[in-house]
Design a protein around this motif. Structure first.
Motif, PDB file in Angstrom:
ATOM      1  N   PRO A 179      83.147  51.345  16.403  1.00 10.09           N
ATOM      2  CA  PRO A 179      82.837  50.166  15.587  1.00 10.09           C
ATOM      3  C   PRO A 179      83.956  49.885  14.595  1.00 10.09           C
ATOM      4  N   ASN A 180      84.239  48.608  14.399  1.00  3.38           N
ATOM      5  CA  ASN A 180      85.346  48.199  13.538  1.00  3.38           C
ATOM      6  C   ASN A 180      84.899  48.188  12.067  1.00  3.38           C
ATOM      7  N   ILE A 181      84.521  49.365  11.579  1.00  2.00           N
ATOM      8  CA  ILE A 181      84.047  49.515  10.204  1.00  2.00           C
ATOM      9  C   ILE A 181      85.194  50.023   9.341  1.00  2.00           C
ATOM     10  N   THR A 182      85.360  49.428   8.177  1.00  2.00           N
ATOM     11  CA  THR A 182      86.417  49.872   7.275  1.00  2.00           C
ATOM     12  C   THR A 182      85.905  50.989   6.367  1.00  2.00           C
ATOM     13  N   LEU A 183      86.838  51.759   5.868  1.00  2.00           N
ATOM     14  CA  LEU A 183      86.493  52.814   4.926  1.00  2.00           C
ATOM     15  C   LEU A 183      85.840  52.218   3.677  1.00  2.00           C
ATOM     16  N   ARG A 184      86.330  51.046   3.246  1.00  2.00           N
ATOM     17  CA  ARG A 184      85.766  50.419   2.051  1.00  2.00           C
ATOM     18  C   ARG A 184      84.307  50.021   2.269  1.00  2.00           C
ATOM     19  N   GLN A 185      83.983  49.544   3.465  1.00  2.00           N
ATOM     20  CA  GLN A 185      82.596  49.189   3.753  1.00  2.00           C
ATOM     21  C   GLN A 185      81.696  50.414   3.700  1.00  2.00           C
ATOM     22  N   MET A 186      82.188  51.542   4.188  1.00  2.00           N
ATOM     23  CA  MET A 186      81.410  52.773   4.109  1.00  2.00           C
ATOM     24  C   MET A 186      81.203  53.188   2.657  1.00  2.00           C
ATOM     25  N   GLN A 187      82.240  53.071   1.847  1.00  2.00           N
ATOM     26  CA  GLN A 187      82.127  53.427   0.431  1.00  2.00           C
ATOM     27  C   GLN A 187      81.123  52.519  -0.293  1.00  2.00           C
ATOM     28  N   ILE A 188      81.177  51.233   0.023  1.00  2.00           N
ATOM     29  CA  ILE A 188      80.265  50.285  -0.622  1.00  2.00           C
ATOM     30  C   ILE A 188      78.829  50.564  -0.207  1.00  2.00           C
ATOM     31  N   PHE A 189      78.612  50.781   1.090  1.00  2.00           N
ATOM     32  CA  PHE A 189      77.261  51.063   1.580  1.00  2.00           C
ATOM     33  C   PHE A 189      76.711  52.343   0.937  1.00  2.00           C
ATOM     34  N   GLU A 190      77.534  53.368   0.853  1.00  2.00           N
ATOM     35  CA  GLU A 190      77.108  54.632   0.235  1.00  2.00           C
ATOM     36  C   GLU A 190      76.708  54.408  -1.219  1.00  2.00           C
ATOM     37  N   SER A 191      77.486  53.606  -1.929  1.00  2.00           N
ATOM     38  CA  SER A 191      77.215  53.347  -3.335  1.00  2.00           C
ATOM     39  C   SER A 191      75.942  52.518  -3.512  1.00  2.00           C
TER      40      SER A 191
END
Length: 312
Positions: A14-26
């Motif tokens: 999946p074309n997920i960015t590291l920033r999107q993962m950080q935002i979702f986690e937060s």
């Protein structure tokens, strides 16, 4: 090529960015877009847009609103757990690079329960003086919130008095925690010797919430003698307890390490009660098997080897 690399190369990721993962986690951890935006120095619309893109990429509904809080859906919780593992592994990778260089730098995330908040910031500050490249992240919370942070692996270390027996953790004892009975200087029991526990439970008693380690220790002591405390007032933290005692609302028990200013100015006195002080320990806790970064290992070594001397 190893089987692991072959599998990764053959899959469509999946074309997920590291920033999107950080935002979702937060967003999930803090329970809202606004709090996540504040933590990450982003605007709320940016956070909302990135979460919409993440849901679109995965084709899944990850978040739902309940009142003012944002919660993960059932599938969102699974995604969250996986993303946390990825982010933790990436953090470990960065820490490993510093470890190999022998450089003590990077984030040091320590969570402390409220009763440890009176001494831990001071000694973390002294540690930072020795290692100025370290970025401290100190979180102060009640016991239940601290245990949730431990459960979700949000911190390097948790400083607490009562080690949970329901989780596979390693606990490092480092300093004594003396729990004493306190009152205002004009209290009738001040100056009396060998006050009995029976007398104690007859006084107006200010207590912490039921989950507090200090309250649990006192309740256990009284139960051994067939006694039970009837709280006069229940307060949420040590500072509120102190203010209640100063206002003459009653007596209480607190860690002696929380009382330096009040004892030094004779605004609060320690009562001579049978069975007190209760001597407990402070522990630095982490999950058993957790790989501590060089920063966390160095800080742990500091509090184990040097704080004992400073507090003795």
């Amino acid at each position: 090529m190893s089987k692991g690399f072959s599998r990764i190369a053959s899959q469509k990721l999946p074309n997920i960015t590291l920033r999107q993962m950080q935002i979702f986690e937060s967003v999930v951890r803090l329970g809202g877009y606004t709090l996540a935006a504040r933590e990450l120095n982003l605007t709320q619309p940016t956070v909302s847009m990135q979460m919409s893109k993440l849901c679109e990429i995965l084709g899944l509904e990850l978040l739902e609103q309940s009142g003012r809080r944002t919660h993960p859906t059932s599938i969102g919780r699974e995604v969250y757990d996986n993303m946390r593992e990825i982010l933790d592994r990436l953090a470990d990778l960065g820490g490993l690079a510093d470890d190999l260089k022998g450089v003590v730098r990077g984030e040091l995330k320590v969570s402390v329960i409220t009763t440890a908040a009176y001494f831990m910031p001071h000694y973390m500050g002294k540690f930072i003086e020795r290692h100025p490249l370290v970025q401290p992240r100190l979180t102060i919370s009640n016991r239940n919130d601290a245990l949730e942070r431990l459960r979700s692996n949000q911190d390097d270390l948790l400083i607490m008095g009562k080690v949970p027996d329901s989780m596979p953790v390693k606990a490092h004892p480092f300093i004594n925690n003396e729990v004493v009975v306190i009152a205002r200087p004009d209290h009738p029991l001040n100056g009396k010797r060998g006050i009995s526990l029976e007398q104690l439970v007859g006084e107006r008693f200010l207590v912490r919430e039921p989950g507090s380690g200090t309250r649990r220790a006192v309740d256990q002591l009284l139960a051994k003698h067939g006694l039970k405390l009837t709280p006069y007032m229940e307060l949420g933290n040590a500072e509120a307890i102190k203010q209640g005692v100063l206002a003459g609302l009653g007596i209480s028990v607190l860690s002696r390490r929380n009382l330096d200013l009040e004892l030094g100015s004779n605004r609060i006195v320690i009562l001579d009660v049978q069975g007190f002080p209760l001597v407990r320990r402070w522990y630095a806790v982490h999950f058993r098997g957790k790989r501590l970064s060089l920063v966390a290992r160095t800080f742990l070594e500091y509090i184990l080897n040097e704080m004992e001397l400073e507090f003795s």
